[in-house]
Design an enzyme around this catalytic site. Sequence first.
Site, short mmCIF file in Angstrom:
data_model
loop_
_atom_site.label_atom_id
_atom_site.label_comp_id
_atom_site.label_asym_id
_atom_site.label_seq_id
_atom_site.Cartn_x
_atom_site.Cartn_y
_atom_site.Cartn_z
N ASP A 7 -76.24 84.46 28.89
CA ASP A 7 -76.10 83.01 28.99
C ASP A 7 -74.67 82.64 28.65
O ASP A 7 -73.98 83.39 27.92
CB ASP A 7 -77.08 82.31 28.04
CG ASP A 7 -77.03 80.80 28.19
OD1 ASP A 7 -77.36 80.31 29.28
OD2 ASP A 7 -76.66 80.12 27.21
N GLU A 9 -71.85 79.23 27.70
CA GLU A 9 -71.59 77.82 27.38
C GLU A 9 -70.21 77.49 27.93
O GLU A 9 -69.33 78.36 27.97
CB GLU A 9 -71.65 77.57 25.87
CG GLU A 9 -72.99 77.87 25.23
CD GLU A 9 -74.15 77.07 25.79
OE1 GLU A 9 -73.90 75.97 26.35
OE2 GLU A 9 -75.31 77.51 25.67
N HIS A 57 -73.56 71.95 23.00
CA HIS A 57 -73.47 73.23 22.31
C HIS A 57 -72.79 73.19 20.94
O HIS A 57 -72.82 74.18 20.20
CB HIS A 57 -72.77 74.28 23.18
CG HIS A 57 -71.50 73.81 23.81
ND1 HIS A 57 -70.43 73.33 23.10
CD2 HIS A 57 -71.12 73.77 25.13
CE1 HIS A 57 -69.43 73.02 23.92
NE2 HIS A 57 -69.83 73.27 25.17
N HIS A 150 -77.68 74.27 22.02
CA HIS A 150 -77.54 75.43 22.89
C HIS A 150 -76.54 76.41 22.27
O HIS A 150 -75.52 76.01 21.72
CB HIS A 150 -77.02 75.00 24.27
CG HIS A 150 -78.04 74.27 25.08
ND1 HIS A 150 -78.29 74.57 26.39
CD2 HIS A 150 -78.87 73.25 24.76
CE1 HIS A 150 -79.23 73.76 26.86
NE2 HIS A 150 -79.59 72.95 25.88
N ASP A 155 -79.77 81.61 23.27
CA ASP A 155 -80.46 81.32 24.53
C ASP A 155 -80.73 82.61 25.32
O ASP A 155 -81.76 82.72 25.99
CB ASP A 155 -79.64 80.34 25.37
CG ASP A 155 -79.73 78.91 24.82
OD1 ASP A 155 -80.40 78.73 23.79
OD2 ASP A 155 -79.14 78.00 25.43
#
Length: 229
Positions: A7, A9, A57, A150, A155
Site C-alpha cells: 500500500d 500513501e 494519513h 491510513h 493497511d
Amino acid sequence: MREIVFDTETTGLDPKTGDRMVEIGCVELFNRMPTGETFHAYYNPERDMPSAAEEVHGLSSAFLSEKPIFADGAQALLEFLGDAPLVAHNAGFDFGFLNNELALVGREPIDMGRMVDTVAIARKKHPGAKVSLDALCSRYGVDRSHRVKHGALLDAELLAQVYLELLGGRQIGLTLDAEAKRTAAADTTPNMEKIERIFRAPRPHAASAEELARHKAFMEGIESPLWNN
C-alpha cells in the site's frame, strides 16, 4: 509462490499533476501465508503536503522533510519486491504512483502484468456490495480497531488478511498435495496392527416344521385378508 501485498500513501490523487508517493508498506506472503517479512519506508516528496491529504494519513511536511528522497531508497525497495506478483487495493492507483517515482529516478517501471487488484477480486466475489478495505475487514472479521488513520504498512497488513479471505480463507490449506498424502501414508502404515479375522460358518435360518405350522395357523386366523381379494 512468493507474493507482495503493498500500500502507498501520497500527497494527492494524481502523479501526473505533481503528486508524490510519501510512504510504502509491503507484506511478504509465501504460498498464501504471511512470512513475517515486511518493508516500510517514508520518503521526502520535495514538495508541500496538502491539508486534505494530511487529514487522511497524518504525514506532515515537517515530518517528511527529515526522510530520505525516493532516489536514495529505490534500490532497497526493488530488491524486496523482486519479481513477485504485487497485490494492492485499487492497484492501478498504487502502481501509478510507484511507477511514477521509478520514472523520476530513471528506473524501469514495474510490469503491470504483475498487478493483482483486490478491488476487482472483491467485486467479482461480492457483486453490488461495498468493497472498500474497511467494508471488507468488517465482512471477514478482520480487526481494524487500531486503524485511526491510513498508514501504508498497517493497511498492507490488513489487506493481506482480506486478500487471503477473498481467496478462500482457512479453506486454502485444507487439501493435501500428493506428496503430503504419500508421506502421511508412509508414516502411518507401518504402525497399523494386522487384524486377524476368524472364520465362522454360516448359521441355518430355515423355519422348523413347528414354526411353519404356527405361521399357517396364524395366517388362517386373519379375517378378510387383502391377499384373498
